[in-house]
Design a protein around this motif. Structure first.
Motif, PDB file in Angstrom:
ATOM      1  N   LEU A  99     -16.652 -13.996  -3.340  1.00 19.98           N
ATOM      2  CA  LEU A  99     -16.325 -13.068  -2.313  1.00 19.98           C
ATOM      3  C   LEU A  99     -15.490 -13.715  -1.396  1.00 19.98           C
ATOM      4  O   LEU A  99     -15.585 -14.557  -0.884  1.00 19.98           O
ATOM      5  N   ILE A 100     -14.135 -12.818  -1.026  1.00 22.46           N
ATOM      6  CA  ILE A 100     -13.130 -13.289  -0.185  1.00 22.46           C
ATOM      7  C   ILE A 100     -13.251 -12.290   0.995  1.00 22.46           C
ATOM      8  O   ILE A 100     -13.031 -11.303   0.762  1.00 22.46           O
ATOM      9  N   HIS A 101     -13.686 -12.716   2.358  1.00 24.08           N
ATOM     10  CA  HIS A 101     -13.995 -11.874   3.163  1.00 24.08           C
ATOM     11  C   HIS A 101     -13.230 -12.251   4.740  1.00 24.08           C
ATOM     12  O   HIS A 101     -13.116 -13.440   4.620  1.00 24.08           O
ATOM     13  N   ILE A 102     -12.689 -11.371   5.187  1.00 24.02           N
ATOM     14  CA  ILE A 102     -11.724 -11.484   6.191  1.00 24.02           C
ATOM     15  C   ILE A 102     -12.603 -11.635   7.517  1.00 24.02           C
ATOM     16  O   ILE A 102     -13.028 -10.545   7.851  1.00 24.02           O
ATOM     17  N   SER A 103     -12.346 -12.464   8.429  1.00 21.48           N
ATOM     18  CA  SER A 103     -12.999 -12.561   9.864  1.00 21.48           C
ATOM     19  C   SER A 103     -11.823 -12.891  10.759  1.00 21.48           C
ATOM     20  O   SER A 103     -10.709 -12.629  10.421  1.00 21.48           O
ATOM     21  N   THR A 104     -12.239 -13.247  12.050  1.00 22.20           N
ATOM     22  CA  THR A 104     -11.337 -13.270  13.059  1.00 22.20           C
ATOM     23  C   THR A 104     -11.222 -14.358  14.016  1.00 22.20           C
ATOM     24  O   THR A 104     -12.435 -15.026  14.134  1.00 22.20           O
ATOM     25  N   ASP A 105     -10.259 -14.567  14.719  1.00 24.79           N
ATOM     26  CA  ASP A 105     -10.142 -15.785  15.758  1.00 24.79           C
ATOM     27  C   ASP A 105     -11.161 -15.212  16.844  1.00 24.79           C
ATOM     28  O   ASP A 105     -11.635 -16.122  17.773  1.00 24.79           O
ATOM     29  N   TYR A 106     -11.446 -14.083  17.053  1.00 26.29           N
ATOM     30  CA  TYR A 106     -12.301 -13.473  18.038  1.00 26.29           C
ATOM     31  C   TYR A 106     -13.753 -13.963  18.133  1.00 26.29           C
ATOM     32  O   TYR A 106     -14.658 -13.544  18.932  1.00 26.29           O
ATOM     33  N   VAL A 107     -14.085 -14.689  17.083  1.00 25.24           N
ATOM     34  CA  VAL A 107     -15.292 -15.297  16.876  1.00 25.24           C
ATOM     35  C   VAL A 107     -15.490 -16.382  17.969  1.00 25.24           C
ATOM     36  O   VAL A 107     -16.581 -16.889  18.143  1.00 25.24           O
ATOM     37  N   PHE A 108     -14.244 -16.955  18.450  1.00 27.67           N
ATOM     38  CA  PHE A 108     -14.343 -17.972  19.582  1.00 27.67           C
ATOM     39  C   PHE A 108     -14.169 -17.362  20.874  1.00 27.67           C
ATOM     40  O   PHE A 108     -13.655 -16.320  21.150  1.00 27.67           O
TER      41      PHE A 108
END
Ligand code: NAP
Length: 286
Positions: A99-108
């Motif tokens: 699985l390649i899943h895209i996440s975000t800078d907005y976790v910071f």
């Protein structure tokens, strides 16, 4: 053309999904499933889809991406960005898929002064960021062995809704615009990310599984990005820098969300273009 394993791209009608599609064309061994073909919130549908197509690798670009909308649609944001990611991770485990899943800078939270590394502690300040972080946790807690969580930032391209396209639209109807100049980040050309994801797909193993950051190199503000867009497109328009406080939004944006992509470059031997190069490429392909 690289010889890919059988890849499933979810959320294929979105911006990143479309960028992946234009890169691989029709010839490759890749299944593109938009929300109509596969709603990732439906665990039974996900299982059946895997059973029918037996993907070896899943690139999950599907997400609830309305940052302001998530403040009032918290349940839907968590359903798509967290619960559905659990469905995918659990089903990948059953079928032995990566699985390649895209996440975000907005976790910071944006309080840093230096580019965020994968080892920095997330602290999202928006419901969108919280839902995306919850999705990351679902993958890690599923104990799926082969996965990459790829956090990216400020995505734009010639597809979908994004800042680049919004600026070009505004330039058609306005002579002057104001753009926020106190949020720092990395504009990332979604085709550059799509290229990196396809590369990661060929190199992902148990040993290199984990969280990665990917953005075009360098950093700027939304104002700096707008200026660069208009300069490169040779569009004459007045652009005025403003503070975030003068442009209130439902979701508070992190002041600083520059990501450090060094780990990804080293582990997967990738060269990442600068954000200015990404922008030139986007313009030449538009
Ligand atoms: N855009 C950015 O600036 C940015 C920045 C950092 C990280 N990211 C992350 O990058 C990834 C790709 O973003 P993007 O810009 O390509 O977003 P996008 O254009 O909004 O694409 C997301 C796609 O997912 C679909 N989707 C929503 N719910 C779904 C469901 N239940 N099942 C299947 N598909 C569903 C959406 O369909 P509908 O539109 O019909 O709902 C849309 O086609 C996302 O994980 C996002 O969180 C984006």
């Amino acid at each position: 053309m690289l010889n890919y394993a059988k890849i499933l791209v979810t959320g294929a009608e979105g911006q990143l999904g479309k960028c992946l599609k234009i890169l691989v064309g029709k010839s490759a061994n890749i299944i593109f499933a938009g929300k109509k073909e596969l709603d990732i919130t439906d665990a039974n549908a996900v299982y059946s889809f895997f059973n029918n197509h037996l993907p070896q690798i899943v690139i999950n670009t599907a997400a609830y991406t309305q940052v302001d909308g998530a403040e009032s649609n918290r349940e839907l944001a968590f359903l798509v960005n967290a619960e559905a990611v659990k469905n995918l991770a659990e089903t990948c485990k059953i079928f032995g898929s990566k699985l390649i899943h895209i996440s975000t800078d907005y976790v910071f939270d944006g309080k840093a002064k230096l580019p965020y590394k994968e080892t920095d502690i997330p602290n999202p300040i928006t419901q969108y960021g919280k839902s995306k972080l919850a999705g990351e946790k679902q993958i890690i807690q599923s104990s799926l062995k082969e996965y990459a969580i790829v956090r990216t930032s400020w995505l734009y391209s010639n597809f979908g809704h994004n800042f680049y396209k919004t600026m070009l639209q505004l330039a058609k109807i306005k002579k002057e615009i104001s753009v926020v100049d106190d949020q720092q980040g990395c504009p990332t050309y979604a085709v550059d990310l799509a290229n990196a994801l396809l590369d990661i797909a060929t190199k992902l193993t148990k040993e290199n599984s984990g969280i990665y950051h990917f953005c075009n190199t360098g950093a700027t503000t939304w104002y700096g990005f707008a200026i660069a867009i208009f300069e490169k497109k040779q569009i004459a328009i007045g652009v005025h820098p403003i503070a975030t406080a003068s442009f209130p939004t439902a979701a508070k944006r992190p002041a600083y969300s520059v990501l450090d992509s060094q780990k990804l470059q080293e582990v997967f031997h990738l060269n990442i273009p600068s954000w200015e190069e990404g922008l030139s490429e986007c313009i030449s392909e538009g």
